[in-house]
Structure formats: C-alpha cells, structure tokens
Design a protein around this motif. Sequence first.
Motif, mmCIF file in Angstrom:
data_model
loop_
_atom_site.group_PDB
_atom_site.id
_atom_site.type_symbol
_atom_site.label_atom_id
_atom_site.label_comp_id
_atom_site.label_asym_id
_atom_site.label_seq_id
_atom_site.Cartn_x
_atom_site.Cartn_y
_atom_site.Cartn_z
ATOM 1 N N GLY A 247 -81.770 -32.077 -35.529
ATOM 2 C CA GLY A 247 -80.924 -33.050 -34.846
ATOM 3 C C GLY A 247 -79.552 -33.177 -35.474
ATOM 4 N N SER A 248 -79.502 -33.116 -36.794
ATOM 5 C CA SER A 248 -78.212 -33.220 -37.482
ATOM 6 C C SER A 248 -77.323 -32.022 -37.182
ATOM 7 C CB SER A 248 -78.433 -33.351 -38.994
ATOM 8 O OG SER A 248 -79.149 -34.534 -39.303
ATOM 9 N N ILE A 249 -77.907 -30.827 -37.141
ATOM 10 C CA ILE A 249 -77.135 -29.622 -36.807
ATOM 11 C C ILE A 249 -76.579 -29.718 -35.399
ATOM 12 C CG2 ILE A 249 -77.312 -27.138 -36.369
ATOM 13 C CD1 ILE A 249 -79.337 -27.015 -38.677
ATOM 14 N N LEU A 250 -77.397 -30.176 -34.459
ATOM 15 C CA LEU A 250 -76.940 -30.319 -33.081
ATOM 16 C C LEU A 250 -75.799 -31.324 -32.984
ATOM 17 C CD1 LEU A 250 -80.393 -30.321 -31.258
ATOM 18 C CD2 LEU A 250 -78.574 -28.633 -30.927
ATOM 19 N N MET A 251 -75.876 -32.403 -33.751
ATOM 20 C CA MET A 251 -74.815 -33.396 -33.703
ATOM 21 C C MET A 251 -73.522 -32.863 -34.313
ATOM 22 S SD MET A 251 -74.911 -37.425 -34.788
ATOM 23 C CE MET A 251 -76.273 -37.757 -33.692
ATOM 24 N N VAL A 252 -73.634 -32.072 -35.357
ATOM 25 C CA VAL A 252 -72.447 -31.429 -35.925
ATOM 26 C C VAL A 252 -71.797 -30.524 -34.882
ATOM 27 C CG1 VAL A 252 -71.639 -29.741 -37.614
ATOM 28 C CG2 VAL A 252 -73.151 -31.585 -38.336
ATOM 29 N N LEU A 253 -72.612 -29.775 -34.146
ATOM 30 C CA LEU A 253 -72.073 -28.906 -33.087
ATOM 31 C C LEU A 253 -71.357 -29.734 -32.025
ATOM 32 C CD1 LEU A 253 -75.028 -26.387 -32.580
ATOM 33 C CD2 LEU A 253 -72.827 -25.947 -33.679
ATOM 34 N N ALA A 254 -71.906 -30.899 -31.713
ATOM 35 C CA ALA A 254 -71.258 -31.777 -30.739
ATOM 36 C C ALA A 254 -69.896 -32.243 -31.243
ATOM 37 C CB ALA A 254 -72.153 -32.985 -30.455
ATOM 38 N N VAL A 255 -69.859 -32.639 -32.502
ATOM 39 C CA VAL A 255 -68.605 -33.137 -33.089
ATOM 40 C C VAL A 255 -67.557 -32.032 -33.154
ATOM 41 C CG1 VAL A 255 -67.556 -34.023 -35.202
ATOM 42 C CG2 VAL A 255 -69.719 -34.972 -34.389
ATOM 43 N N VAL A 256 -67.948 -30.890 -33.675
ATOM 44 C CA VAL A 256 -67.002 -29.779 -33.814
ATOM 45 C C VAL A 256 -66.525 -29.314 -32.437
ATOM 46 C CG1 VAL A 256 -66.738 -27.393 -34.578
ATOM 47 C CG2 VAL A 256 -67.926 -29.045 -36.032
ATOM 48 N N GLY A 257 -67.486 -29.158 -31.507
ATOM 49 C CA GLY A 257 -67.111 -28.716 -30.170
ATOM 50 C C GLY A 257 -66.236 -29.701 -29.437
ATOM 51 N N GLY A 258 -66.431 -30.989 -29.709
ATOM 52 C CA GLY A 258 -65.647 -31.992 -29.007
ATOM 53 C C GLY A 258 -64.297 -32.275 -29.616
ATOM 54 N N LEU A 259 -64.162 -32.117 -30.930
ATOM 55 C CA LEU A 259 -62.957 -32.600 -31.598
ATOM 56 C C LEU A 259 -62.015 -31.527 -32.123
ATOM 57 C CD1 LEU A 259 -64.388 -35.637 -33.615
ATOM 58 C CD2 LEU A 259 -63.445 -35.579 -31.307
ATOM 59 N N VAL A 260 -62.523 -30.388 -32.559
ATOM 60 C CA VAL A 260 -61.653 -29.396 -33.202
ATOM 61 C C VAL A 260 -60.534 -28.942 -32.281
ATOM 62 C CG1 VAL A 260 -61.553 -27.037 -34.065
ATOM 63 C CG2 VAL A 260 -63.303 -28.585 -34.917
ATOM 64 N N HIS A 261 -60.858 -28.630 -31.028
ATOM 65 C CA HIS A 261 -59.845 -28.122 -30.104
ATOM 66 C C HIS A 261 -59.114 -29.232 -29.350
ATOM 67 C CE1 HIS A 261 -61.209 -24.107 -30.904
ATOM 68 N NE2 HIS A 261 -62.443 -24.410 -30.533
ATOM 69 N N GLY A 262 -59.521 -30.474 -29.603
ATOM 70 C CA GLY A 262 -58.867 -31.590 -28.946
ATOM 71 C C GLY A 262 -58.112 -32.444 -29.927
ATOM 72 N N ALA A 263 -58.862 -33.317 -30.612
ATOM 73 C CA ALA A 263 -58.220 -34.247 -31.538
ATOM 74 C C ALA A 263 -57.755 -33.574 -32.822
ATOM 75 C CB ALA A 263 -59.180 -35.388 -31.868
ATOM 76 N N GLY A 264 -58.407 -32.473 -33.210
ATOM 77 C CA GLY A 264 -57.993 -31.766 -34.412
ATOM 78 C C GLY A 264 -59.038 -31.796 -35.508
ATOM 79 N N SER A 265 -58.778 -31.021 -36.555
ATOM 80 C CA SER A 265 -59.757 -30.830 -37.622
ATOM 81 C C SER A 265 -59.990 -32.097 -38.447
ATOM 82 C CB SER A 265 -59.324 -29.693 -38.538
ATOM 83 O OG SER A 265 -58.038 -29.947 -39.075
ATOM 84 N N THR A 266 -58.945 -32.949 -38.609
ATOM 85 C CA THR A 266 -59.128 -34.181 -39.388
ATOM 86 C C THR A 266 -60.110 -35.109 -38.701
ATOM 87 O OG1 THR A 266 -56.869 -34.031 -40.245
ATOM 88 C CG2 THR A 266 -57.976 -36.158 -40.425
ATOM 89 N N ALA A 267 -59.957 -35.269 -37.387
ATOM 90 C CA ALA A 267 -60.885 -36.099 -36.625
ATOM 91 C C ALA A 267 -62.290 -35.516 -36.684
ATOM 92 C CB ALA A 267 -60.427 -36.211 -35.175
ATOM 93 N N ALA A 268 -62.396 -34.187 -36.610
ATOM 94 C CA ALA A 268 -63.702 -33.533 -36.688
ATOM 95 C C ALA A 268 -64.352 -33.789 -38.041
ATOM 96 C CB ALA A 268 -63.564 -32.038 -36.438
#
Length: 321
Positions: A247-268
């Motif tokens: 579950g933790s790995i899946l949530m990390v994927l959600a965060v990275v997928g949602g934020l890296v290309h949008g809000a940026g690496s700091t938000a991720a």
Amino acid sequence: MSQPQEMPVPSDQVADAVSGNWVDRRAPEWARPYLRLSRADRPIGTWLLLIPCLWGVTLGAAATGFRWGDIWIVLGCAMGAFLMRGAGCTWNDITDRNIDGKVTRTRSRPIPAGQVSVKQAMAWLVIQSLLAFCILLTFNAAAIGLGLLSLVFVAIYPFAKRFTYWPQVFLGLAFNWGALLAWTAHTGALGWPAVFLYLAGIAWTIFYDTIYAHQDKEDDALIGVKSTALLFGEKTPERLQQFMIFGSILMVLAVVGGLVHGAGSTAAFVGVLGVLGFGLHLYWQLSRLKPDDADVCLALFRSNRDAGLIPVAFFTLAIFF
C-alpha cells in the motif's frame, strides 16, 4: 458542594460502541436505534470512508492547484461519508440479521436486539441514500457517475463473507471509492494518481479490517463466516506487513505521478514524507498487535483514523509548494 454525577450509560447500547458516545447520552430516545444502525455511536467508520476522499481532493489540489470549490468537495464528501456509511451499515445489518444474533459483539445491534424492525431499517436506508444522492448531484457529471457505480460494491460487500475468505477486499473496493470520486470532482476526469490511491486504500483496508476481524474470529469459525483473520491465522503479522509495504508503494506512485510533472519535485517530496509517516504508523500498529486480544485489536483499528490523516496533512501542505 456536591460533585456532579455522571449520566448513566443506557443499558441498550451496542456492545462495541465508544464509551460515553453522544448517541447513548444525548440523542432522543426514539432516534437512538436508527443512529445505532448508522454506527453514529462509532464514528471511526465514517472517518475511514472519508479519508480516501480527502486523499483524492488534497492530492488533486496539490497537483493542479487549489480551487475554492474544493472546500465544498471536502464538506460534501464529509456529509456523504456520514450518510453512506450509515446506509451501508444499515444494509449490512439487514442482510446479517440472522448472523448478528449469534455473535457476541453484534447481538446487541438494533435489529437482533429487537429495537427496530427490518421494514423500519429499510426505510431508514432509503432516507440516508436519498440525502447522499442529493449531495452527489452537486458534483460534476463524471463524479456523479462514479458515485452511482460505487453502489455495486456497497450492495455486494455484506454477502462476501459468505463465499470468500477475502471480504476485506470487497470492503476496500467500496470504502476507498472516494479517492476516485474526489479526485474526479476536483479535476473533472479520472487519472492514474487517483487509481494508485484507490489501490493503496484497498491494501490499507485489508490491513485494518483484518485487525478488526480478529475480534470475531472464534464466533465466525463456529457459524461459518469467512475473513482474512481466519485465513491468515498465526501468520497475520507477516501478511499485514506485506499489505503495509504494498500500500505504501502504491501511494508513493500516486504522489510521484500526480505531483512531479505538475506541482514539481518539492511538492512531491512533501507528499512522500506524508506516505512515510503513514507507513510508520502502520508499522507501529504491527509492533503492538496482539491478535488474540480483542481490546488491543479494537484500539489499533480505531487508530487508523490518525494513520490516514497523516497523508492528508502532507498533501495539503504540498499545495503551497
């Protein structure tokens, strides 16, 4: 001067209700059986239904920007979680009315205890569902469609323990649908980050509801009801650790997928810190788990409100980066 006396706890309260809850002490007597059907005397279930919604809307806001309409999404999801958790529990008690009377923890519920009839419970189910539907109609069309689709899993869940040792999966399918709905209500369309949040939530539900199910495992075995608690047995800690990691790995994927290309690496990075805190809380639960101690299992189960709110706090913080 004499000391004020505590109000007596009603003798008709449900066995596993929170001590001193507002339903038993403050609600009108005529309303108590209906509020108990809705589990209003045990708010943890409403929290566990609401939290995936909060994951979805806060991660969506961090990824694409906060909008004032997000406040209504949060409020609407909170009211909807209370109503739909109540409707789902009412439906569960209707379908389980012949089982609950045979289980120590559930025989004091309103239907087996004779506080309400099945017809009265059905009417209460309809009222709660209609109110929740009115709230759902305030969201966008895609979110409304998702909300209606969730009813399939709500309807099936009470029967799952009759044919599979994995009823917790069906509970997870229903309880975490809010991650998909709230993300879609914010963004207007379903996205992969929401799907990963949803899958992470299912793993989390298996984690916490297996702990919960250990309270009833002896009664369940006697009457032929299945659960992951019975399936895992003595290997419960090892199996739950696997779901914690997954579950933790899946949530990390959600965060990275949602934020890296949008809000940026700091938000991720901020979001991932929230996932880390979530994982540490689950690890803390495992370190204290005593599967044969019903009181410990109930306390750990209830602590999942705090576990689930950790990502919410960090996803909200990520909005500002």
